[in-house]
Design an enzyme around this catalytic site. Sequence first.
Site, PDB file in Angstrom:
ATOM      1  N   CYS A 131       0.841  -1.207   0.000  1.00 45.46           N
ATOM      2  CA  CYS A 131       0.000   0.000   0.000  1.00 45.46           C
ATOM      3  C   CYS A 131       0.874   1.255   0.000  1.00 45.46           C
ATOM      4  O   CYS A 131       1.702   1.443   0.887  1.00 45.46           O
ATOM      5  CB  CYS A 131      -0.914  -0.008   1.225  1.00 45.46           C
ATOM      6  SG  CYS A 131      -1.825   1.534   1.431  1.00 45.46           S
ATOM      7  N   HIS A 182      -4.060   0.884   8.183  1.00 42.21           N
ATOM      8  CA  HIS A 182      -4.590   0.495   6.875  1.00 42.21           C
ATOM      9  C   HIS A 182      -6.033  -0.018   6.961  1.00 42.21           C
ATOM     10  O   HIS A 182      -6.838   0.211   6.060  1.00 42.21           O
ATOM     11  CB  HIS A 182      -3.685  -0.592   6.276  1.00 42.21           C
ATOM     12  CG  HIS A 182      -4.067  -1.011   4.894  1.00 42.21           C
ATOM     13  ND1 HIS A 182      -3.620  -0.336   3.769  1.00 42.21           N
ATOM     14  CD2 HIS A 182      -4.872  -2.011   4.449  1.00 42.21           C
ATOM     15  CE1 HIS A 182      -4.126  -0.923   2.691  1.00 42.21           C
ATOM     16  NE2 HIS A 182      -4.888  -1.935   3.067  1.00 42.21           N
ATOM     17  N   ASN A 187     -13.776   9.451  -1.299  1.00 43.71           N
ATOM     18  CA  ASN A 187     -14.489   8.357  -1.948  1.00 43.71           C
ATOM     19  C   ASN A 187     -14.243   7.126  -1.094  1.00 43.71           C
ATOM     20  O   ASN A 187     -13.102   6.791  -0.810  1.00 43.71           O
ATOM     21  CB  ASN A 187     -13.937   8.081  -3.347  1.00 43.71           C
ATOM     22  CG  ASN A 187     -14.092   9.276  -4.271  1.00 43.71           C
ATOM     23  OD1 ASN A 187     -15.025  10.064  -4.132  1.00 43.71           O
ATOM     24  ND2 ASN A 187     -13.171   9.416  -5.206  1.00 43.71           N
ATOM     25  N   HIS A 233      -8.346   7.338   3.250  1.00 44.35           N
ATOM     26  CA  HIS A 233      -7.772   8.600   2.784  1.00 44.35           C
ATOM     27  C   HIS A 233      -8.819   9.415   2.046  1.00 44.35           C
ATOM     28  O   HIS A 233      -9.828   8.873   1.583  1.00 44.35           O
ATOM     29  CB  HIS A 233      -6.579   8.346   1.853  1.00 44.35           C
ATOM     30  CG  HIS A 233      -6.962   7.813   0.499  1.00 44.35           C
ATOM     31  ND1 HIS A 233      -7.401   6.527   0.301  1.00 44.35           N
ATOM     32  CD2 HIS A 233      -7.000   8.411  -0.722  1.00 44.35           C
ATOM     33  CE1 HIS A 233      -7.673   6.343  -0.987  1.00 44.35           C
ATOM     34  NE2 HIS A 233      -7.453   7.473  -1.630  1.00 44.35           N
TER      35      HIS A 233
HETATM   36 ZN   LIG Z   1      -2.240   1.199   3.723  1.00 45.85          ZN
END
Ligand SMILES: [Zn+2]
Length: 395
Positions: free
Chosen positions: A85, A164, A204, A217
């Site tokens: 990621c 995450h 989104n 995010h």
């Molecule tokens: Zn992440």
Amino acid sequence: MIERPAASPRLRRTSTTLADGRELIYFDDSEPYLSGAQIREVVDERPLDGRPMAGTMRLDALTGDWVSIADHRQNRTFLPPAGECPLCPSGGGTMPSEIPAHEYDVVVFENRFPSFASGAIAAGTGVAGTGVAGSAAAGLSGSSLLAHAPALGRCEVVCFTSDHGASFSSLSPERARTVVDVWADRTRELSALEAVEHVFPFENRGEEIGVTLHHPHGQIYAYPFVPARTAALLRAATAHHQRTGRLLGADLLAAEMDAGSRVVIRGTAWTAYVPYAASWPVEVHLVPNRDVPDLVALNDDERDELAEVYLDLLRRLDRYYEAPDGAPIALPYIAGWHQAPVRRGRDVSRLHLQVMSVLRAPGRLKYLAGSESGVGAWINDVAPEAVAARLREVG
Ligand SMILES: [Zn+2]
């Protein structure tokens, strides 16, 4: 590395530069960085190509709307495995991420695949670029029917947490409050850029919305023009102001309070309601009770309550639908802040957040099909009053 005292003592802000020259800003709300006991000094040593340059936008002569032609974005990262990621802190996966530090609170950086960017024009776009900043019209070239301009502006990514597996709705009130300050900080700075006419912070959430990264995010687009829907909001607000001398957003809030049936949350500083003419199967507007043009204008009390009320709203949305076994279904949504444009209509615009979802039933998406996509005429299968009643019920 530029450190400067943040607007509020609850945050430390450190601006640094990534390997390709893009800016990255740490917003620390916890120790050891908040007090300055430790400072942000990790250097991004990735071998990156040069920073992205502004692409092109073309004027649609049929509508007068700008379209950003961002073909370089086709190569952007798409649903990478968790270990890779780009928004996680570096050190977890086999590749360094976009954030060189091993941990962070909230971080903002310039998008590596931006639709709008500062600086020179990308080579090979065929734009007779003037490098002219200011409004989009100032950089116009081409013929009157086939006009184009450099897609100047800025696109930023806001990582809400280094976790995450989290979501905005799972943030602590303190962290949500940090994000509110970050939105205001970015609105203030981006509004000061010469090319920028409008600043739009949004999130989104969910693959149904087209999310390409699962890490919690949001994004902030700083456009070199006033976007089409913002311009429509501004036209309505201006006409109302000319007719009545009052703010449309304030009168609408009063009307919704009078009606009552669509109000979901009423706080001291904020009110959430399902709009009378909601377009989406699930749609809520969160508005300040005081007249403010943008996030920058919110005072500390309003920011504190916003963090609480927004978390409450998002948690209700995540309980809105249930699976057949009764388990709640995390709602895919788009959340966007409508602010006054940077230079126009600031005296008639009123800040509000619009949260909307395409999920019209568990497992069933509303597609923006013929009527919506073809002519912009919305058809909503759900009564706004029923949506509000359900959101009150799951509170
Ligand atoms: Zn992440």
